[in-house]
Design a protein around this motif. Structure first.
Motif, short mmCIF file in Angstrom:
data_model
loop_
_atom_site.label_atom_id
_atom_site.label_comp_id
_atom_site.label_asym_id
_atom_site.label_seq_id
_atom_site.Cartn_x
_atom_site.Cartn_y
_atom_site.Cartn_z
N LEU A 123 -8.40 -83.35 37.83
CA LEU A 123 -8.61 -84.37 36.81
C LEU A 123 -8.28 -83.82 35.43
CD1 LEU A 123 -12.04 -85.84 38.00
CD2 LEU A 123 -9.77 -86.82 38.37
N SER A 124 -7.66 -84.64 34.62
CA SER A 124 -7.41 -84.26 33.24
C SER A 124 -8.70 -84.42 32.44
CB SER A 124 -6.32 -85.15 32.63
OG SER A 124 -6.79 -86.50 32.56
N ASN A 125 -8.68 -83.86 31.23
CA ASN A 125 -9.84 -84.03 30.36
C ASN A 125 -10.14 -85.51 30.11
OD1 ASN A 125 -9.88 -81.29 30.24
ND2 ASN A 125 -9.34 -81.13 28.06
N GLU A 126 -9.06 -86.29 29.90
CA GLU A 126 -9.24 -87.71 29.62
C GLU A 126 -9.87 -88.42 30.81
OE1 GLU A 126 -6.52 -85.97 29.16
OE2 GLU A 126 -6.47 -85.91 26.96
N ALA A 127 -9.44 -88.08 32.03
CA ALA A 127 -10.00 -88.72 33.21
C ALA A 127 -11.47 -88.37 33.39
CB ALA A 127 -9.21 -88.31 34.45
N SER A 177 -22.13 -79.21 35.93
CA SER A 177 -21.60 -77.86 35.70
C SER A 177 -20.10 -77.90 35.44
CB SER A 177 -21.90 -76.97 36.91
OG SER A 177 -21.34 -77.50 38.09
N ALA A 178 -19.38 -78.85 36.06
CA ALA A 178 -17.94 -78.98 35.81
C ALA A 178 -17.69 -79.40 34.37
CB ALA A 178 -17.33 -79.97 36.78
N TYR A 179 -18.50 -80.34 33.87
CA TYR A 179 -18.34 -80.77 32.47
C TYR A 179 -18.68 -79.62 31.52
CZ TYR A 179 -17.51 -85.66 33.60
OH TYR A 179 -16.96 -86.82 34.05
N ARG A 180 -19.70 -78.86 31.87
CA ARG A 180 -20.07 -77.73 31.01
C ARG A 180 -18.94 -76.70 30.98
NH1 ARG A 180 -24.47 -76.64 33.31
NH2 ARG A 180 -23.79 -74.91 34.63
#
Length: 414
Positions: free
Chosen positions: A325-329, A359-362
């Motif tokens: 996934l991209s940052n935007e997604a 944790s993935a977002y962090r």
């Protein structure tokens, strides 16, 4: 000369009128020797010697002086003064630091100014100066306020270092044990004293807490969860449904959810690692998420109940979800969760279907707070901590907010 023949030698002049005063006492969590009783005794001795009569008491017992929030006694005092609800002309305080160890010395000066502006004299009973507004007393107060603030900063550094040392030695610092694990109380010689239940705390300073494997049936469930996730490819929601269908509940006695299964899969304590300081709350100013290289870690501190290779495989599967996934997604998915729930926390993210883990977002954005900011969510202090990604902390806070069970203290056991 007029002689009053009605007087006798035994007659004495009436005692002088005493100034009505209130006392403010505070016992800080780090200065237990200054108990409120000891302060009150010193204040009353001062009042007797200097012509004051104590008519009201404001008290903050076991409250830090770093900030005004949480100090109901001082807030009530200031509110009474602002409302004119006072029947005293002086306020007696043990010393300058009892009014507060504010990190900004001007904040303490502001509170004193509010009191004095209302016509109430402030007296510091244990200080070697009179608070008379002179240049010398003003300088001394400023120095003492600065010293009090610096003391708190130095104490914070020492406390953090001490806690970090305990973590490296394999001792647990707060938090629930987690499903499949238990907290064991040991004495200073490492001898076991007994398990701590939910809400129980050690009561002797030299005692320590370590994690140990729990009941065999719970350990089997933990290993089954990892096997289903890594070998059979079953996702967290389906695993939770399977556990619930068997009547199993979490360590908090609640049904399993996607989030609770997910947190079980990413918690390093199941491989025996002791990890601490993912966030900091130094000087009680603001919860800050620390970079991973700032975490305090002790590998192999506890007996592992999950093989490290299996744990690593589970983490790799979880992290791979967001790699494509991209940052935007990722932010679009987070925005959808925010709109649906009206707020964000680490647990809310972990509960959401088809959304990368907290944790993935962090990892991707440096911190959950940064991810929150990018989707327009501005949490208050409490939500910042709930959303910090601390494993299991969101669950604990939820329970703490709703539970009414009395906390028990475990004393010395034979």
């Amino acid at each position: 000369m007029v002689i009053n023949w009605n007087t006798t030698e035994d007659d004495e002049p009436p005692p002088p009128t005493r100034v009505r005063a209130a006392e403010y006492v505070r016992m800080s969590t780090e200065h237990q020797q200054y108990s409120t009783d000891n302060q009150a005794a010193a204040i009353r001795s001062y009042a007797e010697a200097n012509g004051y009569e104590i008519v009201r008491t404001y008290e903050d017992d076991g409250k830090s002086g770093l900030y005004l929030s949480g100090r109901s006694g001082l807030k009530l005092l200031l509110a009474d003064i602002e409302a004119g609800n006072t029947d005293f002309d002086a306020l007696l305080v043990y010393d300058v630091s009892r009014l507060g160890r504010f990190q900004d010395p001007d904040e303490a000066a502001t509170h004193e100014l509010r009191i004095r502006t209302a016509g109430i004299q402030v007296e510091y009973c244990a200080e070697q100066f009179r608070n008379d507004g002179s240049i010398s007393s003003t300088i001394i107060k400023t120095v003492k306020r600065t010293m009090a603030a610096e003391y708190s900063r130095e104490l914070s550094v020492k406390v953090f270092a001490g806690q970090a040392n305990l973590i490296r030695r394999g001792y647990r610092q707060g938090g629930n044990a987690g499903y499949g694990l238990r907290r064991l109380l040991i004495d200073q010689n490492g001898e076991a004293k007994g398990e701590l239940g939910h809400g129980e705390h050690k009561s002797i300073a030299t005692d320590r807490v370590v994690l140990v494997p729990g009941p065999a049936d719970e350990i089997a469930v933990v290993r089954e969860v990892y096997r289903q996730f890594t070998e059979e490819g079953i996702v967290e929601r389906d695993i939770a449904n399977r556990l619930n269908s068997r009547g199993l509940v979490t360590d908090l006695g609640r049904p399993w959810t996607r989030g609770t299964v997910h947190q079980l899969l990413i918690n390093e304590k199941y491989v025996g690692d002791n990890v601490w300081a993912r966030t900091s709350f130094k000087l009680k100013q603001e919860h800050v998420q620390n970079a991973e290289d700032e975490w305090v870690r002790a590998e192999g501190a506890f007996p592992a109940i999950v093989d490290r290779d299996v744990y690593t495989r589970a983490r790799s599967i979880i992290e791979a979800r967001s790699e494509r996934l991209s940052n935007e997604a990722m932010l679009e998915l987070l925005t959808s969760v925010y709109k649906a729930r009206g707020m964000l926390t680490g647990l809310i993210i972990d509960e959401a279907e088809d959304v990368p883990s907290s944790s993935a977002y962090r990892t991707r954005f440096g911190s959950l707070l940064r991810a929150y900011e990018l989707v327009g969510f501005a949490p208050d202090r409490d939500y910042r901590y709930l959303g910090s990604g601390l494993i299991g902390y969101s669950q604990k806070m939820t329970v703490a907010a709703s539970a009414t069970a009395e906390k028990k203290t475990v004393g010395q056991r034979s």
